[in-house]
Design a protein around this motif. Structure first.
Motif, mmCIF file in Angstrom:
data_model
loop_
_atom_site.group_PDB
_atom_site.id
_atom_site.type_symbol
_atom_site.label_atom_id
_atom_site.label_comp_id
_atom_site.label_asym_id
_atom_site.label_seq_id
_atom_site.Cartn_x
_atom_site.Cartn_y
_atom_site.Cartn_z
ATOM 1 N N ALA A 35 0.821 -1.213 0.000
ATOM 2 C CA ALA A 35 0.000 0.000 0.000
ATOM 3 C C ALA A 35 0.853 1.260 0.000
ATOM 4 O O ALA A 35 0.431 2.304 -0.484
ATOM 5 C CB ALA A 35 -0.929 -0.002 1.218
ATOM 6 N N LEU A 36 2.044 1.174 0.544
ATOM 7 C CA LEU A 36 2.937 2.323 0.575
ATOM 8 C C LEU A 36 3.833 2.323 -0.652
ATOM 9 O O LEU A 36 4.334 1.279 -1.059
ATOM 10 C CB LEU A 36 3.788 2.293 1.846
ATOM 11 N N TYR A 37 4.024 3.487 -1.234
ATOM 12 C CA TYR A 37 4.857 3.586 -2.430
ATOM 13 C C TYR A 37 5.423 4.998 -2.553
ATOM 14 O O TYR A 37 4.912 5.939 -1.938
ATOM 15 C CB TYR A 37 4.053 3.240 -3.682
ATOM 16 N N LYS A 38 6.471 5.126 -3.332
ATOM 17 C CA LYS A 38 7.118 6.418 -3.560
ATOM 18 C C LYS A 38 6.837 6.859 -4.990
ATOM 19 O O LYS A 38 7.213 6.169 -5.935
ATOM 20 C CB LYS A 38 8.626 6.278 -3.312
ATOM 21 N N ARG A 39 6.182 7.992 -5.155
ATOM 22 C CA ARG A 39 5.794 8.444 -6.491
ATOM 23 C C ARG A 39 7.012 8.785 -7.332
ATOM 24 O O ARG A 39 7.934 9.476 -6.879
ATOM 25 C CB ARG A 39 4.904 9.689 -6.405
ATOM 26 N N GLY A 40 7.005 8.313 -8.560
ATOM 27 C CA GLY A 40 8.132 8.551 -9.447
ATOM 28 C C GLY A 40 8.259 9.994 -9.883
ATOM 29 O O GLY A 40 9.360 10.483 -10.113
ATOM 30 N N GLU A 41 7.144 10.711 -9.998
ATOM 31 C CA GLU A 41 7.217 12.065 -10.553
ATOM 32 C C GLU A 41 7.728 13.107 -9.569
ATOM 33 O O GLU A 41 8.235 14.149 -9.975
ATOM 34 C CB GLU A 41 5.853 12.500 -11.116
ATOM 35 N N LEU A 46 3.504 7.912 -0.430
ATOM 36 C CA LEU A 46 2.064 7.905 -0.195
ATOM 37 C C LEU A 46 1.589 6.537 0.276
ATOM 38 O O LEU A 46 2.274 5.528 0.107
ATOM 39 C CB LEU A 46 1.324 8.291 -1.484
ATOM 40 N N LEU A 47 0.384 6.531 0.854
ATOM 41 C CA LEU A 47 -0.212 5.303 1.378
ATOM 42 C C LEU A 47 -1.582 5.117 0.735
ATOM 43 O O LEU A 47 -2.486 5.930 0.930
ATOM 44 C CB LEU A 47 -0.337 5.410 2.898
ATOM 45 N N ASP A 48 -1.733 4.068 -0.065
ATOM 46 C CA ASP A 48 -2.979 3.782 -0.762
ATOM 47 C C ASP A 48 -3.985 3.186 0.229
ATOM 48 O O ASP A 48 -3.831 2.052 0.691
ATOM 49 C CB ASP A 48 -2.711 2.791 -1.901
ATOM 50 N N GLN A 49 -5.021 3.955 0.543
ATOM 51 C CA GLN A 49 -6.013 3.503 1.524
ATOM 52 C C GLN A 49 -6.805 2.286 1.043
ATOM 53 O O GLN A 49 -7.272 1.480 1.850
ATOM 54 C CB GLN A 49 -6.982 4.645 1.848
#
Length: 313
Positions: A35-41, A46-49
């Motif tokens: 659920a947690l990821y680092k945006r490439g742009e 962020l954490l996807d609820q």
């Protein structure tokens, strides 16, 4: 790679903290459901609820305790750096509303291939290694490779105007909190010039130093404590920052008040590895900076970010 980064100038002995949006985030590595990821742009973590399954591994994994569990929703939550505001060119709410004007936001370009090697450095090497990861946005080679990797020209221009780049890479005044955790935090702090120790003398409060600007050893927070916070215990790194701040303060006192000789002020600047031009630039950025100086936010180009998620075939 590129990312929006932030720094905070600590004016008093308070330690305001938001998510560090680390380059090597422990919360992302710990999440079983992804659920947690680092945006490439822009590098925001962020954490996807929708994907969160309440494992709460992120809560225990983050050494800065920036992820928390919402018992009402049954989901983990964290600072999102107000990314909807950033996408419309606005500063995050806590940055914009700060009456002390201690927060700055800008772009840094960095070499993602160095993350693993940097995280393996000894505590004493970590700060210099992290600075080495940050690339010079004026270097023609860096500009060429950035464009080749799909980084927009607006982002490169924002990196060249970034106040964070100046504080971290050029002036070397901003330090990451607890870098010894090796998450490579990308929220930087300028250690504070704290008041000297004082004591009550009858009905009046008296400073233990009679000098106009006292030494670091007489400040209310021991330099060892500040070094443990910002430089993995390396007192030299913290002293460098404090010495430069003191030199700029002394120089400006000589310019505006005149009770300190300019000869002594220039001597302090030289000892602090600082020129008059740099002192003036630091003064302008820390004392009379405008919103445009403090927050350099490139256009989001969300259309390109969305294309990144599409099937290339």
């Amino acid at each position: 790679k590129r990312q929006l980064f932030a720094i905070e100038r600590l004016v008093f002995f308070y330690f305001p903290r938001i998510c560090n949006h680390c380059l090597n985030p422990a919360c992302v590595a710990s999440c079983p459901s992804g659920a947690l990821y680092k945006r490439g742009e822009d590098g925001i973590v962020l954490l996807d609820q929708e994907r969160c399954r309440s494992w709460r591994s992120c809560v225990s994994a983050c050494p800065y305790k920036k992820t928390y569990y919402n018992w009402s929703t049954g989901k983990s939550e964290k600072c999102i750096l107000c990314f909807p505001r950033l996408e419309t060119g606005q500063a995050p709410a806590c940055f914009h509303s700060c009456v002390g004007r201690i927060r700055y936001l800008g772009v840094l370009l960095y070499d993602a291939d160095k993350i693993d090697a940097t995280a393996r450095k000894t505590d004493q090497e970590l700060i210099d290694a992290q600075r080495d990861m940050i690339l010079d946005p004026f270097d023609p080679v860096v500009i060429r490779e950035a464009k080749k990797n799909g980084i927009h020209e607006h982002t490169i221009q924002a990196a060249q105007e970034s106040p964070v780049y100046k504080f971290v890479k050029v002036w070397k005044m901003a330090l990451p909190p607890h870098i010894e955790y090796r998450t490579l935090p990308m929220l930087f702090y300028v250690p504070p010039m704290l008041p000297v120790i004082s004591a009550m003398d009858g009905d009046t409060r008296k400073n233990l130093s009679d000098d106009l600007f006292a030494g670091f050893d007489q400040a209310r927070a021991p330099i060892e404590f500040l070094s443990n916070l910002f430089s993995a215990g390396d007192i030299e790194k913290t002293e460098y920052v404090l010495r430069k701040q003191m030199a700029v303060r002394t120089y400006r006192r000589a310019v505006t008040v005149g009770d300190i000789s300019m000869k002594d002020a220039k001597k302090m600047l030289k000892a602090a590895d600082c020129t008059i031009d740099e002192a003036e630039a630091i003064y302008k950025m820390t004392s009379i900076a405008t919103l445009e100086d403090r927050f350099v936010i490139p256009p989001a180009h969300r259309e390109e970010a969305i294309e990144m998620m599409d099937d290339p075939l």
